[in-house]
Design a protein around this motif. Sequence first.
Motif, PDB file in Angstrom:
ATOM      1  N   HIS A  71      24.913 -43.905 -33.514  1.00 41.12           N
ATOM      2  CA  HIS A  71      24.598 -44.291 -32.214  1.00 41.12           C
ATOM      3  C   HIS A  71      23.379 -45.124 -32.155  1.00 41.12           C
ATOM      4  O   HIS A  71      23.016 -45.223 -31.041  1.00 41.12           O
ATOM      5  CB  HIS A  71      24.205 -42.758 -31.653  1.00 41.12           C
ATOM      6  N   TYR A  72      22.839 -45.511 -33.119  1.00 43.64           N
ATOM      7  CA  TYR A  72      21.414 -46.573 -33.023  1.00 43.64           C
ATOM      8  C   TYR A  72      22.095 -48.023 -32.834  1.00 43.64           C
ATOM      9  O   TYR A  72      23.175 -48.132 -33.475  1.00 43.64           O
ATOM     10  CB  TYR A  72      20.604 -46.416 -34.422  1.00 43.64           C
ATOM     11  N   SER A  73      21.268 -48.663 -32.193  1.00 46.13           N
ATOM     12  CA  SER A  73      21.838 -50.068 -32.002  1.00 46.13           C
ATOM     13  C   SER A  73      21.282 -50.924 -33.370  1.00 46.13           C
ATOM     14  O   SER A  73      20.444 -50.670 -33.893  1.00 46.13           O
ATOM     15  CB  SER A  73      21.099 -50.642 -30.744  1.00 46.13           C
ATOM     16  N   ASP A  74      22.168 -51.938 -33.440  1.00 45.17           N
ATOM     17  CA  ASP A  74      21.822 -53.001 -34.460  1.00 45.17           C
ATOM     18  C   ASP A  74      20.396 -53.400 -34.612  1.00 45.17           C
ATOM     19  O   ASP A  74      19.851 -53.861 -33.497  1.00 45.17           O
ATOM     20  CB  ASP A  74      22.806 -54.221 -34.247  1.00 45.17           C
ATOM     21  N   ASP A  75      19.930 -53.400 -35.519  1.00 48.86           N
ATOM     22  CA  ASP A  75      18.455 -54.007 -35.794  1.00 48.86           C
ATOM     23  C   ASP A  75      17.477 -53.170 -35.184  1.00 48.86           C
ATOM     24  O   ASP A  75      16.243 -53.946 -34.625  1.00 48.86           O
ATOM     25  CB  ASP A  75      18.319 -55.461 -35.301  1.00 48.86           C
ATOM     26  N   ALA A  76      17.548 -52.028 -34.861  1.00 53.39           N
ATOM     27  CA  ALA A  76      16.699 -51.205 -33.933  1.00 53.39           C
ATOM     28  C   ALA A  76      15.312 -50.856 -34.699  1.00 53.39           C
ATOM     29  O   ALA A  76      14.364 -50.600 -34.228  1.00 53.39           O
ATOM     30  CB  ALA A  76      17.457 -49.905 -33.541  1.00 53.39           C
ATOM     31  N   PHE A  77      15.332 -51.077 -36.079  1.00 57.47           N
ATOM     32  CA  PHE A  77      14.215 -50.793 -36.884  1.00 57.47           C
ATOM     33  C   PHE A  77      14.091 -51.964 -37.867  1.00 57.47           C
ATOM     34  O   PHE A  77      15.054 -52.485 -38.219  1.00 57.47           O
ATOM     35  CB  PHE A  77      14.450 -49.390 -37.533  1.00 57.47           C
ATOM     36  N   ASP A  78      12.641 -52.001 -38.367  1.00 57.42           N
ATOM     37  CA  ASP A  78      12.252 -52.780 -39.643  1.00 57.42           C
ATOM     38  C   ASP A  78      12.824 -52.163 -40.688  1.00 57.42           C
ATOM     39  O   ASP A  78      13.125 -52.665 -41.673  1.00 57.42           O
ATOM     40  CB  ASP A  78      10.830 -53.133 -39.546  1.00 57.42           C
ATOM     41  N   TYR A  79      12.660 -50.763 -40.976  1.00 57.46           N
ATOM     42  CA  TYR A  79      12.920 -49.991 -41.986  1.00 57.46           C
ATOM     43  C   TYR A  79      13.584 -48.603 -41.655  1.00 57.46           C
ATOM     44  O   TYR A  79      13.106 -47.927 -40.550  1.00 57.46           O
ATOM     45  CB  TYR A  79      11.589 -49.343 -42.717  1.00 57.46           C
ATOM     46  N   VAL A  80      14.593 -48.502 -42.326  1.00 58.69           N
ATOM     47  CA  VAL A  80      15.336 -47.100 -42.445  1.00 58.69           C
ATOM     48  C   VAL A  80      14.986 -46.334 -43.791  1.00 58.69           C
ATOM     49  O   VAL A  80      15.837 -46.866 -44.644  1.00 58.69           O
ATOM     50  CB  VAL A  80      16.747 -47.346 -41.859  1.00 58.69           C
ATOM     51  N   VAL A  81      14.686 -45.304 -43.845  1.00 59.67           N
ATOM     52  CA  VAL A  81      14.236 -44.395 -44.798  1.00 59.67           C
ATOM     53  C   VAL A  81      15.214 -43.600 -45.164  1.00 59.67           C
ATOM     54  O   VAL A  81      15.486 -42.456 -44.358  1.00 59.67           O
ATOM     55  CB  VAL A  81      12.785 -43.940 -44.848  1.00 59.67           C
ATOM     56  N   LEU A  82      15.635 -43.210 -46.505  1.00 58.39           N
ATOM     57  CA  LEU A  82      16.367 -41.869 -46.940  1.00 58.39           C
ATOM     58  C   LEU A  82      15.801 -41.267 -47.887  1.00 58.39           C
ATOM     59  O   LEU A  82      16.010 -41.767 -49.112  1.00 58.39           O
ATOM     60  CB  LEU A  82      18.031 -42.391 -47.052  1.00 58.39           C
ATOM     61  N   GLN A  83      15.107 -40.261 -47.811  1.00 61.54           N
ATOM     62  CA  GLN A  83      14.113 -39.754 -48.721  1.00 61.54           C
ATOM     63  C   GLN A  83      14.950 -38.577 -49.454  1.00 61.54           C
ATOM     64  O   GLN A  83      14.871 -37.571 -48.716  1.00 61.54           O
ATOM     65  CB  GLN A  83      12.749 -39.688 -48.517  1.00 61.54           C
ATOM     66  N   ARG A  84      15.229 -38.708 -50.800  1.00 55.89           N
ATOM     67  CA  ARG A  84      15.919 -37.477 -51.402  1.00 55.89           C
ATOM     68  C   ARG A  84      16.874 -36.674 -50.795  1.00 55.89           C
ATOM     69  O   ARG A  84      17.130 -35.720 -50.463  1.00 55.89           O
ATOM     70  CB  ARG A  84      14.890 -36.469 -51.587  1.00 55.89           C
ATOM     71  N   THR A  85      17.849 -37.496 -49.998  1.00 55.94           N
ATOM     72  CA  THR A  85      18.902 -37.343 -49.210  1.00 55.94           C
ATOM     73  C   THR A  85      20.227 -37.668 -49.407  1.00 55.94           C
ATOM     74  O   THR A  85      21.035 -37.092 -49.087  1.00 55.94           O
ATOM     75  CB  THR A  85      18.615 -37.338 -47.702  1.00 55.94           C
ATOM     76  N   LEU A  86      20.145 -38.809 -50.085  1.00 52.09           N
ATOM     77  CA  LEU A  86      21.511 -39.497 -50.543  1.00 52.09           C
ATOM     78  C   LEU A  86      22.543 -38.776 -51.055  1.00 52.09           C
ATOM     79  O   LEU A  86      23.706 -38.713 -50.859  1.00 52.09           O
ATOM     80  CB  LEU A  86      21.216 -40.573 -51.541  1.00 52.09           C
ATOM     81  N   GLN A  87      22.112 -37.984 -51.965  1.00 54.55           N
ATOM     82  CA  GLN A  87      22.840 -36.944 -52.821  1.00 54.55           C
ATOM     83  C   GLN A  87      23.554 -35.875 -51.870  1.00 54.55           C
ATOM     84  O   GLN A  87      24.410 -35.279 -52.284  1.00 54.55           O
ATOM     85  CB  GLN A  87      22.256 -36.518 -53.934  1.00 54.55           C
ATOM     86  N   ILE A 102      21.397 -50.850 -38.603  1.00 55.74           N
ATOM     87  CA  ILE A 102      20.396 -50.643 -37.732  1.00 55.74           C
ATOM     88  C   ILE A 102      18.969 -50.912 -38.245  1.00 55.74           C
ATOM     89  O   ILE A 102      17.995 -51.115 -37.345  1.00 55.74           O
ATOM     90  CB  ILE A 102      20.587 -49.071 -37.218  1.00 55.74           C
ATOM     91  N   GLY A 103      18.593 -51.249 -39.710  1.00 61.00           N
ATOM     92  CA  GLY A 103      17.508 -51.504 -39.985  1.00 61.00           C
ATOM     93  C   GLY A 103      17.388 -53.067 -40.695  1.00 61.00           C
ATOM     94  O   GLY A 103      18.525 -53.056 -41.517  1.00 61.00           O
ATOM     95  N   ARG A 104      16.368 -53.668 -40.818  1.00 60.95           N
ATOM     96  CA  ARG A 104      16.330 -54.794 -41.712  1.00 60.95           C
ATOM     97  C   ARG A 104      16.074 -54.532 -43.101  1.00 60.95           C
ATOM     98  O   ARG A 104      16.655 -55.245 -44.018  1.00 60.95           O
ATOM     99  CB  ARG A 104      15.264 -55.814 -41.095  1.00 60.95           C
ATOM    100  N   HIS A 105      15.749 -53.485 -43.381  1.00 61.65           N
ATOM    101  CA  HIS A 105      15.530 -52.765 -44.781  1.00 61.65           C
ATOM    102  C   HIS A 105      15.737 -51.593 -44.821  1.00 61.65           C
ATOM    103  O   HIS A 105      15.736 -50.800 -43.765  1.00 61.65           O
ATOM    104  CB  HIS A 105      13.872 -53.019 -44.983  1.00 61.65           C
TER     105      HIS A 105
END
Length: 199
Positions: A71-87, A102-105
Amino acid sequence: MRLDQQLIAEMIAPRTRVLDVGSGDGALIDHLFRTRQCDARGIEIDMSEVTRSVAHGLPVMHGDADQDLVHYSDDAFDYVVLQRTLQAVEKPREVLRQMLRIGRHAIVSFPNFGHWRLRLQILLSGRMPMNKVWHTPWYETPNIHPCTIRDFLELCESEGYVIDRWLAIDEAGERAPWRRSIRLANLFGEQALFLLRKR
């Protein structure tokens, strides 16, 4: 904050737009506001954590990484963080794709299932390991896709992601000294952190 959160914060440039996916109690968001002047916000699946974050004035919404990143638009953020959630997500590959849409990084941290203690526990006991990071019985754990550092590197290579930086760390708070050796990092690193971008 946990060590991985401190190291994540160091990877984020000041005054940038950040989405923390799986933001928990909002500790990282709060830190980024106060010390980096970031426009940081979060989504969290656990409603009690959302309530706690909002009660502290943090912009956290109830949401699911598997369902709501679209639901987020393309390039809405500079960083998107996924902390201890991937698994714990249902579709890790798709979640990473959405993060880098949605994020550049993307910054990803996860517990390393290839750590020597976990391997030894399985070898000696024949049972799924438990420790500070993997602390729930296999039948109650939210961790449905545990992976190793090597597994994650192979996924990044197959998807064509550029790894700008990576670290292997231990739970006691020390940065692992095996930066140049994937094999040693995979054996001795209890957690991993990756800073990614698309080619």
